[in-house]
Structure formats: C-alpha cells, structure tokens
Design an enzyme around this catalytic site. Sequence first.
Site, PDB file in Angstrom:
ATOM      1  N   GLU A  46      64.645  37.169  16.629  1.00 58.66           N
ATOM      2  CA  GLU A  46      63.253  37.030  16.186  1.00 58.66           C
ATOM      3  C   GLU A  46      63.160  36.877  14.679  1.00 58.66           C
ATOM      4  O   GLU A  46      63.976  37.433  13.927  1.00 58.66           O
ATOM      5  CB  GLU A  46      62.395  38.234  16.614  1.00 58.66           C
ATOM      6  CG  GLU A  46      61.968  38.232  18.063  1.00 58.66           C
ATOM      7  CD  GLU A  46      62.853  39.110  18.921  1.00 58.66           C
ATOM      8  OE1 GLU A  46      62.663  39.122  20.147  1.00 58.66           O
ATOM      9  OE2 GLU A  46      63.746  39.781  18.364  1.00 58.66           O
ATOM     10  N   THR A  47      62.152  36.135  14.264  1.00 60.52           N
ATOM     11  CA  THR A  47      61.755  35.987  12.865  1.00 60.52           C
ATOM     12  C   THR A  47      60.256  36.259  12.810  1.00 60.52           C
ATOM     13  O   THR A  47      59.507  35.811  13.682  1.00 60.52           O
ATOM     14  CB  THR A  47      62.048  34.566  12.360  1.00 60.52           C
ATOM     15  OG1 THR A  47      63.460  34.330  12.426  1.00 60.52           O
ATOM     16  CG2 THR A  47      61.567  34.364  10.935  1.00 60.52           C
TER      17      THR A  47
END
Length: 276
Positions: A46-47
């Site tokens: 995830e970002t």
Amino acid sequence: MRRAFQQVDVFTARPYLGNPVAVVLDADGLSTASMLRFAAWTNLSETTFVLPPTTPAADYRVRIFTPTAELPFAGHPTLGTCHAWLATGGLPRDGGRIVQECDAGLITVRRDEPSGLAFAAPPLLRYEPADAELLLHLAEVLRLAPTDIVAAQWVDNGPGWVAVLLDSADAVLALRPGAVDLAVGVIGPHPPGAPAAFEVRAFTPQIATVEDPVTGSLNASLATWLFDTGGAQDAYTARQGTVLGREGQVRLSRDADGTVWVGGDTVTCIRGDVAL
C-alpha cells in the site's frame, strides 16, 4: 512539485522487519490517476496520500492504494500514515486521540503502550460463516483437505477478507497456497506460553507479492471473530510475516464496550521528498 514523503515500517520496532507503507504527506491537488501511478511504481502493498479532511471531526484524510486499486480501509497504512503525520508536526484536534478520515469512515487512532499506535477496528461489512461451496474453494486455494479447516468465516472490513482457522501455528506456517483469487487470512494457535498467541498469514490477489507481510485490517477482523467465539479470552499478540523473513507483532485487545484495538510499533525508514 516536490512533496514530503516517508516510508514507515509498521508492526515492528526494528526497521525492515515489519510491513512498509509509502506515505505522501501533502497530496492535495494530486489526481487519482497520479496516485495510482505512484502506488504502482513503489510496488509496496500500500501507498497512502494525506489530504485535508472533509469533516471537522477528522484530523486528516487519507487515500490508500495498492499497486492496482484503491482501498476504502487498510490497517498497517492507517498506523504508518498516522506515524508520519505526527512525525511531521501533526497535532490532534482534541490533544489526544487522532481521527483519520478514509473511504470506510472515521477511524480513531490512539497511542499504544508501551510504544507505537493502535487503531479502533472499523465495523465488519460482512460477518457470517463460509458456506460449503466456499469452504471447498478455500481448501483448494490453500492446498488443504477440507477436514484440515477447523472453521471459516467472512470477516470483511473493507478489503474482502475471508478467515480460515487451522489447528496450529505450525499448520499455518506449512501452507503453500496455489492460485489465490480472493483475500484470505489464515490463523492458528501457538502452544500455551509461546511469545505470541497466534500465527497469521494473509494472501490476496490485490498485491503483487500475493502474501502480505503483516496485515492490520485482517488482524482486526480476526480478533473480532476470536473474541466473539471464545478463541481468545484476553488481549493477545499475533505474529505474522515469519515465512517472509519478517517479525511482525500485532497487539490485539477489546474494551468493555466491544471496541477492538489493533496496535503495534512503527518506525520511519526513509524520509525525504518526491516529485509528483
């Protein structure tokens, strides 16, 4: 434009042994396409992108992306984003707990003793036993006999989790899944007296590596299931990431009002800025 950036390791106090999240701290004005492109480039599970809140009840807003899609909620990005926000001068509106706005709603984050942060688990969107057809499919995906599965349950709090309980942590560690086409979390107990009460693994086609190192959202929903069914009586620690060479430690507890808290240590590994 240069934007403040951190990469934070979550559910560990030792850098590079937890689950990293990339955090862009001043993402106002970025398009969805730009966010998704950057998330695909980082290639992390995830970002996140921090934005001004749209409600006075929140301290900040976050958008969460895998390399291929946006998520309404995810656990380790919640703690990693809050860590980065606080580290760059973020001040909670009430002076204590932090309120994060995301597509799943408002998530409360508190400081977790002895160190770290913890988030209040969001409501489950789907919470029911797996039917016979799904049970057979889970056994096929995990390369198990159906009789190896002690119980299976939908525990979806956003990412779509289905939980599978095995009879031991060793059985969890021995898994070698086949083609994974749904978000499945697997849990099994360690022997009494072990440093962690449970071993957890998470598999999802939403991330490039398929197995997620340490997963806050899954542990949140697993804890709800375990507390409700008596599988866990008191606060406990779950271990995750062992097969991947990580040492994730997730602290789970439930308040008298039923709120499940998911906590762990967080540490900044990279600090700087990015051109976006």
